[in-house]
Design an enzyme around this catalytic site. Structure first.
Site, PDB file in Angstrom:
ATOM      1  N   LEU A   1       5.166  36.818   4.842  1.00 19.02           N
ATOM      2  CA  LEU A   1       5.667  37.692   3.843  1.00 19.02           C
ATOM      3  C   LEU A   1       5.714  37.224   2.521  1.00 19.02           C
ATOM      4  CD1 LEU A   1       8.818  39.233   5.774  1.00 19.02           C
ATOM      5  CD2 LEU A   1       6.604  40.298   5.260  1.00 19.02           C
ATOM      6  N   ASP A   2       5.421  38.003   1.608  1.00 21.49           N
ATOM      7  CA  ASP A   2       5.752  37.177   0.101  1.00 21.49           C
ATOM      8  C   ASP A   2       6.881  36.669   0.002  1.00 21.49           C
ATOM      9  OD1 ASP A   2       3.062  38.216  -0.696  1.00 21.49           O
ATOM     10  OD2 ASP A   2       3.969  40.195  -1.443  1.00 21.49           O
TER      11      ASP A   2
END
Length: 325
Positions: free
Chosen positions: A150-151
């Site tokens: 995930l960012d």
């Protein structure tokens, strides 16, 4: 001479990859030369680089021990980097094979250019180390790893594999679209259709770390599919549940921006005027639900249908507190 007895977490991988993980300082060219000249053998027999190892195999290197004298900085200091990270995790599910955690906004999953040791993977390793599930001195080629990313400014569910078999299996399920993920996000404006499946074509620019989305196929572009449903809306914003059907870099952010309803707070693809007006400095995007679809002969067969969900993210309780998931 050096010998390695293949353990369960070492098995079912190619010989050359095992050697590259176990002896990272060993040049690849020398590794292949030693295999070719029979200085490396498996069970005292001639072997090939692509030979699959099984539990109980003995890999023997008939070379001077001086080739193995190089120690990493971690080994010299005696303190693994992961112990420099906190061990606090919000655990959503755990068994002896996998761990599902709720990643907070602002935490990177792996070490980036800033070289800060507080990463999600280091927190996971610290947690497993303190619980006795990971003992690095007993492992030859395997380290627990994250299966999805995930960012930094996206929160939500991340899967960690505690065994090599689980890592291979979860990665296979992800490739075959059998790990079903749903996201929540707040958009600037409301999509024209309350529920739809978006089709498009996606290309990543590695130099700028951004992506471009087109409506029709073009050279170098890959197909993307994004489903969404509007759960609630007001005059300026909408709360969406998003199905990530294909999983490509920044897919949700870029695809929603492409239909002119960017995610609030998104500084790459968003509406900067609205971001400033709302004092929102990161994208309001959250991976809130994950479901596994496994096969009968899978090492994770008993997890077929497992569905895990996070608590409502902070932005949802603030902007759309009456919506029930």
């Amino acid at each position: 001479m050096r010998e390695f007895c293949i353990q369960e977490n070492d098995s079912d991988q190619r010989l050359d990859r095992f050697l590259q993980k176990t002896l990272p300082e060993l040049p690849k060219s020398l590794c292949y030369k030693w295999i070719r000249t029979k200085h490396i053998k498996v069970n005292r027999k001639r072997c090939t680089p692509d030979q699959r190892l099984v539990t109980g195999d003995v890999v023997t290197l008939f070379v001077s021990d001086s080739y193995f004298a190089i120690k990493t900085e971690e080994e010299r200091s005696g303190v693994p980097e992961f112990l420099q990270a906190p061990n606090q995790l919000e655990i959503l599910y755990e068994d002896e094979r996998i761990l599902l955690v709720n990643k907070p906004v602002g935490l990177v999953v792996h070490c980036d250019s800033r070289q800060i040791p507080d990463t999600l993977i280091n927190r996971v390793l610290h947690y497993l180390y303190e619980n006795g599930a990971y003992q690095p001195e007993q492992e030859q080629s395997f380290t627990p790893a994250l299966c999805n990313r995930l960012d930094r400014n996206t929160g939500g569910i991340v899967i960690a594999a505690k065994t090599a078999a689980a890592l291979r299996e979860v990665n296979r399920l992800i490739r075959e679209n059998k790990v079903h993920k749903k996201y929540l996000c707040v958009t600037v404006g409301t999509p024209k259709e309350r529920k739809a499946t978006l089709y498009g074509w996606h290309k990543k620019s590695a130099s700028h770390n951004t992506v471009t989305v087109r409506d029709t196929p073009e050279e170098g572009f890959q197909e993307i599919i994004t489903g969404y449903e509007v759960l609630a809306s007001n005059e300026r914003h909408a709360l969406l549940s998003v199905d990530l059907i294909t999983g490509r870099t920044h897919q949700i952010r870029a695809h929603l921006a492409h239909i002119h309803t960017p995610i609030l707070g998104d500084t790459k693809y968003g509406n900067m005027r609205e971001n400033r007006a709302c004092r929102c400095k990161h994208q309001l995007l959250w991976a809130y639900q994950l479901q596994l679809e496994t096969d009968a002969d899978s090492c994770l067969a008993d997890l077929n249908g497992l569905t895990v969900q996070t608590p409502p993210p902070p932005f949802m309780t603030k902007e759309f507190p009456k919506v029930q998931l």
